[in-house]
Design a protein around this motif. Structure first.
Motif, PDB file in Angstrom:
ATOM      1  N   LEU A  10       6.939  -4.057   5.416  1.00  9.60           N
ATOM      2  CA  LEU A  10       5.634  -3.542   5.777  1.00  9.60           C
ATOM      3  C   LEU A  10       5.800  -2.108   6.255  1.00  9.60           C
ATOM      4  N   HIS A  11       4.943  -1.231   5.775  1.00  6.37           N
ATOM      5  CA  HIS A  11       4.886   0.136   6.311  1.00  6.37           C
ATOM      6  C   HIS A  11       3.518   0.698   5.982  1.00  6.37           C
ATOM      7  N   PHE A  12       3.173   1.775   6.655  1.00  3.92           N
ATOM      8  CA  PHE A  12       1.865   2.374   6.421  1.00  3.92           C
ATOM      9  C   PHE A  12       1.759   2.914   5.003  1.00  3.92           C
ATOM     10  N   ARG A  13       0.672   2.556   4.348  1.00  6.66           N
ATOM     11  CA  ARG A  13       0.351   3.108   3.033  1.00  6.66           C
ATOM     12  C   ARG A  13      -1.075   3.625   3.064  1.00  6.66           C
ATOM     13  N   ASN A  14      -1.319   4.685   2.346  1.00  4.26           N
ATOM     14  CA  ASN A  14      -2.681   5.198   2.224  1.00  4.26           C
ATOM     15  C   ASN A  14      -3.439   4.305   1.241  1.00  4.26           C
ATOM     16  N   PRO A  15      -4.486   3.624   1.686  1.00  4.50           N
ATOM     17  CA  PRO A  15      -5.212   2.717   0.776  1.00  4.50           C
ATOM     18  C   PRO A  15      -5.752   3.415  -0.465  1.00  4.50           C
ATOM     19  N   TRP A  16      -6.115   4.687  -0.324  1.00  4.75           N
ATOM     20  CA  TRP A  16      -6.654   5.419  -1.466  1.00  4.75           C
ATOM     21  C   TRP A  16      -5.574   5.707  -2.508  1.00  4.75           C
ATOM     22  N   VAL A  17      -4.337   5.933  -2.045  1.00  2.00           N
ATOM     23  CA  VAL A  17      -3.234   6.155  -2.983  1.00  2.00           C
ATOM     24  C   VAL A  17      -2.942   4.876  -3.767  1.00  2.00           C
ATOM     25  N   VAL A  18      -2.910   3.748  -3.054  1.00  2.00           N
ATOM     26  CA  VAL A  18      -2.671   2.465  -3.721  1.00  2.00           C
ATOM     27  C   VAL A  18      -3.795   2.158  -4.710  1.00  2.00           C
ATOM     28  N   ALA A  19      -5.030   2.410  -4.288  1.00  2.00           N
ATOM     29  CA  ALA A  19      -6.171   2.180  -5.184  1.00  2.00           C
ATOM     30  C   ALA A  19      -6.112   3.108  -6.400  1.00  2.00           C
ATOM     31  N   PHE A  20      -5.624   4.336  -6.191  1.00  2.00           N
ATOM     32  CA  PHE A  20      -5.510   5.275  -7.314  1.00  2.00           C
ATOM     33  C   PHE A  20      -4.540   4.755  -8.372  1.00  2.00           C
ATOM     34  N   PHE A  21      -3.397   4.205  -7.938  1.00  2.00           N
ATOM     35  CA  PHE A  21      -2.435   3.697  -8.910  1.00  2.00           C
ATOM     36  C   PHE A  21      -2.965   2.450  -9.615  1.00  2.00           C
ATOM     37  N   SER A  22      -3.784   1.656  -8.915  1.00  2.00           N
ATOM     38  CA  SER A  22      -4.440   0.534  -9.592  1.00  2.00           C
ATOM     39  C   SER A  22      -5.480   1.036 -10.592  1.00  2.00           C
ATOM     40  N   PHE A  23      -6.108   2.155 -10.259  1.00  2.00           N
ATOM     41  CA  PHE A  23      -7.061   2.783 -11.183  1.00  2.00           C
ATOM     42  C   PHE A  23      -6.336   3.338 -12.409  1.00  2.00           C
ATOM     43  N   ALA A  24      -5.159   3.963 -12.186  1.00  2.00           N
ATOM     44  CA  ALA A  24      -4.396   4.546 -13.284  1.00  2.00           C
ATOM     45  C   ALA A  24      -3.797   3.472 -14.180  1.00  2.00           C
ATOM     46  N   TYR A  25      -3.365   2.354 -13.557  1.00  3.96           N
ATOM     47  CA  TYR A  25      -2.753   1.269 -14.340  1.00  3.96           C
ATOM     48  C   TYR A  25      -2.844  -0.003 -13.507  1.00  3.96           C
ATOM     49  N   PRO A  26      -3.731  -0.925 -13.857  1.00  4.85           N
ATOM     50  CA  PRO A  26      -3.887  -2.159 -13.076  1.00  4.85           C
ATOM     51  C   PRO A  26      -2.558  -2.878 -12.870  1.00  4.85           C
ATOM     52  N   GLY A  27      -2.296  -3.245 -11.614  1.00  4.82           N
ATOM     53  CA  GLY A  27      -1.059  -3.930 -11.266  1.00  4.82           C
ATOM     54  C   GLY A  27      -0.081  -3.053 -10.514  1.00  4.82           C
ATOM     55  N   PHE A  28      -0.146  -1.741 -10.732  1.00  2.00           N
ATOM     56  CA  PHE A  28       0.805  -0.860 -10.064  1.00  2.00           C
ATOM     57  C   PHE A  28       0.567  -0.796  -8.556  1.00  2.00           C
ATOM     58  N   GLY A  29      -0.686  -0.863  -8.136  1.00  2.00           N
ATOM     59  CA  GLY A  29      -0.976  -0.881  -6.704  1.00  2.00           C
ATOM     60  C   GLY A  29      -0.385  -2.103  -6.026  1.00  2.00           C
ATOM     61  N   HIS A  30      -0.468  -3.252  -6.693  1.00  4.53           N
ATOM     62  CA  HIS A  30       0.116  -4.486  -6.154  1.00  4.53           C
ATOM     63  C   HIS A  30       1.643  -4.430  -6.183  1.00  4.53           C
ATOM     64  N   LEU A  31       2.195  -3.747  -7.190  1.00  8.86           N
ATOM     65  CA  LEU A  31       3.647  -3.593  -7.272  1.00  8.86           C
ATOM     66  C   LEU A  31       4.166  -2.783  -6.083  1.00  8.86           C
ATOM     67  N   MET A  32       3.403  -1.789  -5.636  1.00  6.42           N
ATOM     68  CA  MET A  32       3.784  -0.996  -4.466  1.00  6.42           C
ATOM     69  C   MET A  32       3.829  -1.855  -3.207  1.00  6.42           C
ATOM     70  N   GLN A  33       2.995  -2.883  -3.160  1.00  9.94           N
ATOM     71  CA  GLN A  33       2.913  -3.751  -1.984  1.00  9.94           C
ATOM     72  C   GLN A  33       3.939  -4.880  -2.011  1.00  9.94           C
ATOM     73  N   HIS A  34       4.797  -4.917  -3.025  1.00  8.70           N
ATOM     74  CA  HIS A  34       5.774  -5.998  -3.216  1.00  8.70           C
ATOM     75  C   HIS A  34       5.093  -7.329  -3.502  1.00  8.70           C
ATOM     76  N   ARG A  35       3.882  -7.290  -4.038  1.00  6.25           N
ATOM     77  CA  ARG A  35       3.167  -8.507  -4.419  1.00  6.25           C
ATOM     78  C   ARG A  35       3.391  -8.712  -5.916  1.00  6.25           C
ATOM     79  N   TYR A  36       4.548  -9.270  -6.242  1.00  8.26           N
ATOM     80  CA  TYR A  36       4.999  -9.300  -7.621  1.00  8.26           C
ATOM     81  C   TYR A  36       4.155 -10.195  -8.524  1.00  8.26           C
ATOM     82  N   ALA A  37       3.740 -11.353  -8.038  1.00  7.79           N
ATOM     83  CA  ALA A  37       2.994 -12.288  -8.893  1.00  7.79           C
ATOM     84  C   ALA A  37       1.697 -11.671  -9.414  1.00  7.79           C
ATOM     85  N   PRO A  38       0.789 -11.188  -8.528  1.00  7.04           N
ATOM     86  CA  PRO A  38      -0.430 -10.573  -9.071  1.00  7.04           C
ATOM     87  C   PRO A  38      -0.137  -9.302  -9.860  1.00  7.04           C
ATOM     88  N   ALA A  39       0.907  -8.560  -9.475  1.00  9.52           N
ATOM     89  CA  ALA A  39       1.236  -7.322 -10.181  1.00  9.52           C
ATOM     90  C   ALA A  39       1.618  -7.592 -11.625  1.00  9.52           C
TER      91      ALA A  39
END
Length: 254
Positions: free
Chosen positions: A22-51
């Motif tokens: 766990l560490h601080f992440r900017n929610p807008w940055v994570v949302a941007f990567f999900s916008f650029a490619y669905p799943g990448f935002g979840h990959l940043m969070q170590h949530r492998y199954a949904p990613a």
């Protein structure tokens, strides 16, 4: 005598194949990567199954809808051709899960930031060394620019450098799939022979359009992961020194 309470949260979990933290992440940055490619935002969070599910779905539905080709024609101003190549029946199925990916990655980032604050206050012990049948993992400082340079050379190697083995091998295999789908190796071959017209002809633009989002994410995530692992290493060492070497009556500064 009562047993000491078990910590409810921990900042990180060290295992043979990765370090989930766990560490601080900017929610807008994570949302941007999900916008650029669905799943990448979840990959940043170590949530492998949904990613992995979202990334697989993106590859399937995007190809069926021919969305990347439609985007390409729209970017060069040929809107009539964009309308012709897009498949309406598949495009409608694309929208809902695409929006869910962006919303869910933003929402969970906000929640995980709150969990990190609580976990950091608990200051639970973190195992700094793991040895198993498959691999050895340990807390160590790594250079962010080295992680990024390895990612530039071959996608996935930067993540292996910071011991994100699962993501590293997934990214490597996925990028190889995209490169072959786009016929990039053949295009490089013809370019080296000076046959640029043939190199241009063999490139499959539907697959090529995936690469900018993939490469940008790989470079960013490898760099940031290295920085956050270094911070985690410092926190783990700081806790160990306080517990074992600091005088019990030491007065902390206000």
């Amino acid at each position: 005598m009562s047993m000491p309470a078990k910590p409810r949260r921990t900042r990180a979990n060290l295992n043979q194949f990765s370090i989930g933290q766990l560490h601080f992440r900017n929610p807008w940055v994570v949302a941007f990567f999900s916008f650029a490619y669905p799943g990448f935002g979840h990959l940043m969070q170590h949530r492998y199954a949904p990613a992995f599910i979202l990334i697989g779905w993106e590859l399937f539905i995007n190809n069926m809808a021919q969305l990347n080709v439609g985007i390409l024609y729209s970017m060069i101003g040929d809107f009539d051709m964009a309308k012709q190549v897009l498949s309406d029946k598949w495009l409608i199925l694309y929208v809902g899960i695409y929006m869910l990916s962006i919303w869910d990655s933003y929402r969970t980032t906000v929640d995980l930031n709150k969990q990190y604050i609580l976990a950091d206050r608990e200051d639970a012990e973190i195992s700094g060394f793991v040895i198993g049948a498959w691999d050895i993992n340990y807390m160590d400082k790594r250079k962010p620019w080295v992680a990024m340079m390895w990612s530039v050379l071959v996608p996935g190697l930067g993540h292996l450098y910071v011991h994100k083995v699962i993501i590293g091998f997934f990214i490597f295999g996925y990028t190889v799939l995209i490169l072959n789908g786009a016929n990039i190796p053949l295009a490089i071959k013809y370019s080296m022979l000076g046959d640029f017209m043939q190199a241009k002809a063999v490139i499959h633009m539907q697959w090529l359009m995936y690469l900018p989002s993939i490469y940008f994410f790989i470079l960013y995530d490898a760099y940031i992961s290295s920085i956050e692992y270094n911070i985690l290493c410092e926190k783990e060492l700081s806790r160990y020194l306080r517990q074992n070497y600091q005088h019990p009556h030491f007065e902390l500064p206000v």
